[in-house]
Design an enzyme around this catalytic site. Structure first.
Site, PDB file in Angstrom:
ATOM      1  N   GLU A 271       1.382  -1.327  -0.195  1.00 27.90           N
ATOM      2  CA  GLU A 271       0.370  -0.208  -0.263  1.00 27.90           C
ATOM      3  C   GLU A 271       0.919   1.330   0.195  1.00 27.90           C
ATOM      4  OE1 GLU A 271      -3.045  -0.127  -0.655  1.00 27.90           O
ATOM      5  OE2 GLU A 271      -3.463  -2.206   0.144  1.00 27.90           O
ATOM      6  N   CYS A 305      -2.361   8.556   2.995  1.00 26.71           N
ATOM      7  CA  CYS A 305      -2.444   8.356   1.365  1.00 26.71           C
ATOM      8  C   CYS A 305      -3.356   8.655   0.740  1.00 26.71           C
ATOM      9  CB  CYS A 305      -1.621   6.804   1.063  1.00 26.71           C
ATOM     10  SG  CYS A 305      -2.810   5.989   1.899  1.00 26.71           S
TER      11      CYS A 305
END
Ligand code: ADP
Length: 499
Positions: A271, A305
């Site tokens: 990720e 993010c």
């Protein structure tokens, strides 16, 4: 939900703020025992809002990582052979303990990470939701039977845990980024070695304490802290007994770790960074778009993010959108995590603050206008004012790099095709957002954005029930949902012959 800490408590040591001080652990968790690093070295943990020392944790190296791997390897046989129902019950117990201690866990999290206490307690509950979800999904790792291609054969597929998994996690969600990996790993029957981020190890250790109390057997969850991730990273990515790496962090480090995993052909889930476009069309509900941008951009001080990074607003509504946004941003209260009514905390460390300053200065030097903020906040700690920049030029670095701070960069656009081209003009593709009321445009945009997740008239998209993840250089694999379990399972094909 009560998340109020008496302001008089702010000066207390972290331990004294907790109802259960035993949650504050300062050692590695290996094979069910709390231990110092092999060298005896320790690593300091600070409160980013006041720069105060919170405590020390082990400064572990590759020897400690190897001990963790050995423990996880030793525990794998028993853990993977337990029934899914047994693993499910232990995960459920862990979930309940996390929830019943969420206030203390939130205080620990806020202290080391800086986010407002209400947000921290929210993160703990969000993180716990993965444990609850995978306690349920543990029982659903179904195999399949395949219609045979030969009369004397029968064909089946079973799913088996991949083995020992290394988990490397970031500081922006010190609790949820751990549970999001550990819960599916354990549900699948894997055992884990966790290396939390240098700035936020205390949340990880507190979760480890609760995993122990839940009765998760020794060696199933191991935690190794450090001040230098490189030697541990090298060990975890090269050790033959580690069969998978699950990493959340920067694209730069993700690429490095993936290349190291090639040596032993480990599975990887990554990720990585994003650069989310947030697009407001002229037919959008502007109030909803502003509300969506506020949660996407300023939550966690912009340090997520999936934060909106580039905000494209169609020319006819640009000025109206900006006015509404400015009004909302001016209401944000900046301060330490335990101050009442605070919306935005500090940045995590000096390097993060410097990066935000450089990106804003670069944009302004190229012609962007600061509508509000664009400077540090206060005289102590690592605070930056909630900022809006408008007319940010295309060559400004802030449009191509993840700002990871409380800065909205506004760009005007005219047509749908122009904004799609700008939105996709990046090497990464994690999340994207757009606001429109036109059903045709909604489908076209949803399909056209090169990202793994799309918020359509919505700025908050994360949950344990959805497959979180990106495309392009934003990563590989998914976390959450039923798909998240498959990341920790291998398929095994069985051919029954001689019928
Ligand atoms: P950020 O820039 O958000 O801190 P990083 O990718 O540097 O993101 O950090 C995310 C996680 O990766 C942290 O746990 C950090 O300790 C770890 N990390 C950073 N560099 C390495 C490395 N060379 N090897 C292993 N882990 C690393």
């Amino acid at each position: 939900m009560s998340v109020v800490v008496d302001p008089a408590q702010r000066g207390l040591t972290l331990e004294k703020k907790l109802q259960d001080p035993e949650l504050l652990r300062d050692r590695n968790l290996i094979d069910g025992a709390w231990c110092l690093s092999t060298t005896g070295r320790s690593h300091p943990v600070f409160d980013p809002s006041i720069g105060k020392l919170l405590g020390n944790v082990p400064f572990s190296d590759s020897t400690d990582a190897e001990r963790g791997i050995k423990a996880a390897h030793g525990a794998f046989h028993d853990w993977s052979r337990r029934t899914a129902k047994e693993r499910s019950a232990l995960l459920r117990r862990w979930y309940e303990l996390i929830m019943s201690n969420k206030q203390d866990l939130g205080i620990i999290l806020s202290s080391e990470q800086g986010k407002p206490l209400s947000e921290a307690v929210g993160e703990v509950a969000f993180g716990a939701s993965y444990v609850e979800w995978y306690a349920e999904e543990a029982k659903r790792a179904y195999g399949e039977m395949i219609p045979t291609h030969a009369a004397d054969k029968r064909l089946g597929v079973i799913k088996q845990p991949v083995g020992v998994v290394a988990l490397i996690t970031p500081w922006n969600f010190p609790s949820a980024m751990i549970t999001r990996k550990v819960a599916p790993a354990l549900a699948a029957g894997c055992t884990v070695v966790i290396k939390p981020a240098e700035d936020t190890p205390l949340s990880a250790l507190a979760l480890g304490e609760l995993a122990q109390r839940a009765g998760i057997p020794p060696g199933v969850v191991n935690i190794v802290t450090t001040g230098d991730p490189v030697p541990i990273g090298e060990c975890l990515t090269s050790h033959p007994e580690v069969r998978k790496l699950s990493f959340t962090g920067s694209t730069r480090v993700g690429k490095l770790l993936m290349s190291r995993c090639a040596g032993t052909i480990k599975k990887v889930s990554l990720e990585l960074g994003g650069n989310a476009p947030f697009i407001v069309f002229d037919d959008a509900d502007l109030d909803a778009a502003v509300a969506g941008l506020m949660v996407s951009k300023y939550r966690n001080t912009g340090q997520t993010c999936i934060s909106a990074n580039r905000i494209y607003v169609q020319a006819p509504v640009f000025d109206r959108f900006l006015e509404k946004l400015k009004a909302e941003v001016s209401r944000l209260k900046v301060g330490g995590p335990f101050e009442p009514g605070v919306d935005q905390g500090p940045l995590i460390n000096q390097a993060a603050l410097d990066k935000v300053k450089h990106l804003v200065d670069d944009a302004i030097s190229l012609g962007a206008q600061a509508v509000t903020g664009a400077r540090e906040h206060g005289n102590e700690g690592l605070f930056y004012e909630p900022t809006i920049l408008k007319d940010v030029p295309k060559n400004a670095r802030i449009l191509s790099e993840e700002v990871f701070g409380p800065v909205t960069s506004l760009v005007r656009f005219s047509s749908e095709s122009e904004v799609v081209a700008m939105a996709n003009d990046t090497l990464v593709g994690l999340a994207g957002y757009f606001y429109s009321r036109d059903i045709g445009r909604i489908w076209r945009m949803a399909e056209a954005l090169d990202v793994g997740m799309v918020g359509i008239n919505e700025g908050m998209i994360s949950s344990e029930v959805i497959p979180f993840g990106g495309v392009k250089e934003s990563g590989i694999g998914r976390e959450g949902s039923r798909h998240g379990l498959d990341e920790f399972l291998d398929l095994k094909y069985l051919c029954f012959g001689g019928l």
